[in-house]
Design a protein around this motif. Structure first.
Motif, PDB file in Angstrom:
ATOM      1  N   ARG A 148       0.837  -1.186   0.000  1.00  0.00           N
ATOM      2  CA  ARG A 148       0.000   0.000   0.000  1.00  0.00           C
ATOM      3  C   ARG A 148       0.881   1.249   0.000  1.00  0.00           C
ATOM      4  N   ARG A 202       5.836   3.292  -0.580  1.00  0.00           N
ATOM      5  CA  ARG A 202       5.072   2.048  -0.708  1.00  0.00           C
ATOM      6  C   ARG A 202       5.598   1.051   0.324  1.00  0.00           C
ATOM      7  N   TYR A 248      -1.778  -2.232  -3.802  1.00  0.00           N
ATOM      8  CA  TYR A 248      -1.262  -2.875  -5.009  1.00  0.00           C
ATOM      9  C   TYR A 248      -0.976  -4.339  -4.716  1.00  0.00           C
ATOM     10  N   GLY A 274      -3.283  -0.179  -8.897  1.00  0.00           N
ATOM     11  CA  GLY A 274      -3.741   0.025  -7.535  1.00  0.00           C
ATOM     12  C   GLY A 274      -5.248   0.089  -7.414  1.00  0.00           C
TER      13      GLY A 274
END
Length: 122
Positions: A37, A44, A93, A115
Motif C-alpha cells: 500500500r 510504498r 497494489y 492500484g
C-alpha cells in the motif's frame, strides 16, 4: 502478465473490505504474492505476503486484522481487511515475485498490479 486488483472503496472505521487480485499470464500457485500500500506522501510498504506453501507474513500494524489468502483454482489472491482504521487509507497494489525475499522488497518485485484505492473515513 496481468494482475487485476479490485475491491477498494470507502469504508467506515471498524468496517471490513476484501480486496482481490486476479492473475493472468502466470500461475499464481507457483509464485509468491503480496499486497503493498502507498498512502499520500509516503513510501510504498508491504502489507502482507503469501508463499506457494501458504506461509504468510504481515506488517506488524495489520496483524490480527488483515488476512491474505489465495484461491489457486481461480488464480486469485485476496486481502481480507477487518477492523480498518483511518491510517489504513491508501492505494493498495498486488505484487508477484518468484521468492519471498524478492516480494518483500519493492525494487525486486517482478510484477505489479494496478492500484485500488481504500479510503477509511466516517
Amino acid at each position: 502478465v496481468q494482475l487485476q486488483a479490485s475491491g477498494g472503496g470507502l469504508v467506515q472505521p471498524g468496517g471490513s473490505l476484501r480486496l482481490s487480485c486476479a492473475a493472468s499470464g502466470i500461475i499464481l500457485s507457483t509464485n509468491v504474492m503480496g499486497w503493498y500500500r502507498q498512502a499520500p506522501g509516503k513510501q510504498r510498504e508491504l502489507v502482507a505476503a503469501i508463499t506457494s506453501a501458504g506461509t504468510t507474513v504481515y506488517k506488524e500494524s495489520v496483524k490480527g486484522r488483515f488476512t491474505i489468502s489465495r484461491d489457486n483454482a481461480k488464480n486469485t489472491v485476496y486481502l481480507q481487511m477487518n477492523s480498518v482504521k483511518p491510517e489504513d487509507t491508501a492505494v493498495y497494489y498486488c505484487a508477484s515475485s518468484s521468492s519471498l525475499a524478492s516480494v518483500v522488497v519493492p525494487e525486486k518485485v517482478r510484477y505489479w498490479g494496478q492500484g485500488t484505492l481504500v479510503t477509511v473515513s466516517s
